[in-house]
Design a protein around this motif. Sequence first.
Motif, PDB file in Angstrom:
ATOM      1  N   PRO A  47       0.818  -1.224   0.000  1.00  0.00           N
ATOM      2  CA  PRO A  47       0.000   0.000   0.000  1.00  0.00           C
ATOM      3  C   PRO A  47       0.844   1.264   0.000  1.00  0.00           C
ATOM      4  O   PRO A  47       0.485   2.263  -0.643  1.00  0.00           O
ATOM      5  CB  PRO A  47      -0.815  -0.129   1.291  1.00  0.00           C
ATOM      6  CG  PRO A  47      -0.808  -1.581   1.625  1.00  0.00           C
ATOM      7  CD  PRO A  47       0.516  -2.080   1.167  1.00  0.00           C
ATOM      8  N   LEU A  48       1.976   1.229   0.697  1.00  0.00           N
ATOM      9  CA  LEU A  48       2.857   2.401   0.761  1.00  0.00           C
ATOM     10  C   LEU A  48       3.443   2.717  -0.612  1.00  0.00           C
ATOM     11  O   LEU A  48       3.495   3.882  -1.028  1.00  0.00           O
ATOM     12  CB  LEU A  48       3.978   2.141   1.768  1.00  0.00           C
ATOM     13  CG  LEU A  48       4.892   3.323   2.090  1.00  0.00           C
ATOM     14  CD1 LEU A  48       4.131   4.367   2.895  1.00  0.00           C
ATOM     15  CD2 LEU A  48       6.108   2.842   2.871  1.00  0.00           C
ATOM     16  N   ALA A  49       3.870   1.676  -1.328  1.00  0.00           N
ATOM     17  CA  ALA A  49       4.437   1.892  -2.656  1.00  0.00           C
ATOM     18  C   ALA A  49       3.406   2.494  -3.598  1.00  0.00           C
ATOM     19  O   ALA A  49       3.731   3.374  -4.409  1.00  0.00           O
ATOM     20  CB  ALA A  49       4.962   0.567  -3.216  1.00  0.00           C
ATOM     21  N   LYS A  50       2.167   2.047  -3.477  1.00  0.00           N
ATOM     22  CA  LYS A  50       1.106   2.605  -4.317  1.00  0.00           C
ATOM     23  C   LYS A  50       0.838   4.059  -3.949  1.00  0.00           C
ATOM     24  O   LYS A  50       0.697   4.920  -4.821  1.00  0.00           O
ATOM     25  CB  LYS A  50      -0.168   1.774  -4.173  1.00  0.00           C
ATOM     26  CG  LYS A  50      -1.287   2.203  -5.102  1.00  0.00           C
ATOM     27  CD  LYS A  50      -2.477   1.252  -5.005  1.00  0.00           C
ATOM     28  CE  LYS A  50      -3.575   1.657  -5.988  1.00  0.00           C
ATOM     29  NZ  LYS A  50      -4.733   0.732  -5.935  1.00  0.00           N
ATOM     30  N   GLN A  51       0.790   4.341  -2.649  1.00  0.00           N
ATOM     31  CA  GLN A  51       0.540   5.709  -2.185  1.00  0.00           C
ATOM     32  C   GLN A  51       1.663   6.648  -2.615  1.00  0.00           C
ATOM     33  O   GLN A  51       1.418   7.804  -2.979  1.00  0.00           O
ATOM     34  CB  GLN A  51       0.404   5.711  -0.652  1.00  0.00           C
ATOM     35  CG  GLN A  51      -0.005   7.049  -0.071  1.00  0.00           C
ATOM     36  CD  GLN A  51      -0.149   6.989   1.445  1.00  0.00           C
ATOM     37  OE1 GLN A  51       0.047   5.934   2.061  1.00  0.00           O
ATOM     38  NE2 GLN A  51      -0.479   8.099   2.056  1.00  0.00           N
ATOM     39  N   ALA A  52       2.897   6.147  -2.583  1.00  0.00           N
ATOM     40  CA  ALA A  52       4.055   6.975  -2.949  1.00  0.00           C
ATOM     41  C   ALA A  52       4.219   7.103  -4.457  1.00  0.00           C
ATOM     42  O   ALA A  52       5.061   7.881  -4.929  1.00  0.00           O
ATOM     43  CB  ALA A  52       5.321   6.382  -2.339  1.00  0.00           C
ATOM     44  N   GLY A  53       3.442   6.336  -5.219  1.00  0.00           N
ATOM     45  CA  GLY A  53       3.554   6.398  -6.677  1.00  0.00           C
ATOM     46  C   GLY A  53       4.853   5.830  -7.202  1.00  0.00           C
ATOM     47  O   GLY A  53       5.395   6.317  -8.205  1.00  0.00           O
ATOM     48  N   VAL A  54       5.350   4.765  -6.551  1.00  0.00           N
ATOM     49  CA  VAL A  54       6.611   4.164  -6.986  1.00  0.00           C
ATOM     50  C   VAL A  54       6.486   3.634  -8.406  1.00  0.00           C
ATOM     51  O   VAL A  54       5.530   2.936  -8.751  1.00  0.00           O
ATOM     52  CB  VAL A  54       7.014   3.021  -6.027  1.00  0.00           C
ATOM     53  CG1 VAL A  54       8.167   2.203  -6.607  1.00  0.00           C
ATOM     54  CG2 VAL A  54       7.403   3.581  -4.668  1.00  0.00           C
ATOM     55  N   LYS A  55       7.465   3.968  -9.228  1.00  0.00           N
ATOM     56  CA  LYS A  55       7.512   3.477 -10.600  1.00  0.00           C
ATOM     57  C   LYS A  55       8.793   2.665 -10.772  1.00  0.00           C
ATOM     58  O   LYS A  55       9.887   3.185 -10.575  1.00  0.00           O
ATOM     59  CB  LYS A  55       7.480   4.641 -11.593  1.00  0.00           C
ATOM     60  CG  LYS A  55       6.204   5.470 -11.530  1.00  0.00           C
ATOM     61  CD  LYS A  55       6.165   6.535 -12.616  1.00  0.00           C
ATOM     62  CE  LYS A  55       4.934   7.422 -12.489  1.00  0.00           C
ATOM     63  NZ  LYS A  55       3.672   6.658 -12.542  1.00  0.00           N
ATOM     64  N   THR A  56       8.630   1.410 -11.112  1.00  0.00           N
ATOM     65  CA  THR A  56       9.803   0.562 -11.313  1.00  0.00           C
ATOM     66  C   THR A  56      10.319   0.699 -12.737  1.00  0.00           C
ATOM     67  O   THR A  56       9.541   0.806 -13.686  1.00  0.00           O
ATOM     68  CB  THR A  56       9.473  -0.911 -11.020  1.00  0.00           C
ATOM     69  OG1 THR A  56       8.351  -1.312 -11.820  1.00  0.00           O
ATOM     70  CG2 THR A  56       9.140  -1.105  -9.556  1.00  0.00           C
TER      71      THR A  56
END
Length: 328
Positions: free
Chosen positions: A289-298
């Motif tokens: 959920p944190l990665a989604k909230q932070a907008g992480v782009k791999t």
Amino acid sequence: MKAMVLTDIGKPLVLQERGSPPTPRSGEILVEVEACAVCRTDLHVVDGNLTKPKLPLIPGHEIVGRVRACGAGVQDLKIGSRVGIPWLGHTCGCCSFCQNHQENLCDHPIFTGYTRDGGFATHTIADRHFAFELDEDADPVSLAPLLCAGLIGWRSLKKAGKGRKIGIYGFGAAAHIIAQICIWQGRDVYAFTRAGDTQAQDFARELGAIWAGSSEDQPPEKLDAALIFAPVGPLVPAALSALRKGGRVVCGGIHMSDIPQMPYALLWEEREVVSVANLTREDGLEFFPLAKQAGVKTHCIPYKLEQANQALEDLREGRLSGAAVLVP
């Protein structure tokens, strides 16, 4: 079912046709693989740095796929649901570590792509309790590196504490994910790469690092903490020399070359060196959920399943910025 199989340590993987996919047993699920990222740990397995793989072995533990069958007792997943399968594939649940909420240190673990077959294949079997439900609408290739590079990066960052100035040594798959989390949290990222690797340094700056340079260099300011993802023992004293008093070095890899002899002065003034082992399911429940909230782009480089050996070689030779991902 097709799979890239390790038959002998140090030898290239072999493409095999294995007939029908396996049938899940009680508590297990059959997953059709959509994508599987290639991790440095896979390289350590293939090269023999990790010495107890099951053989023959299908490597791969950053798996994203769809549930195609459920074994007895699995009633909380629908056929077609998207799941992610990480490195930690099963724990005993009864040793002192499992009982003390330290399942990553379990005395009798099973590891995906090491002691059980993994995701360099069209299908794989997983323990339902160690499969994370993932975003149905996201790109599976982009999700795959989160299953280990992301999770280990997150566990390493938690170990680092709440300091603002974070150094990252080895700017590959884990680093480029956790750097985005750091920046989203308002921290300053200092990226350290191989000497002369201007491509990785430029990539770090593009992501928002305030400084990028060689691991042989000193940062412009002392660091609160340093995360080491490259499997290079001499980076430990290098990172210690860049820390402020009371700072911490976190070694995030499962394997590292020997740490050289170093003067005690590097460790004095309450500096610390700690390691991260595996991951816990709690890490995943926090991180996704944190990665989604932070907008992480791999940043991903896709390869066909049959190109697994090329992906491993590109990783071995340091030719990747971001993560290699196999797509069956």
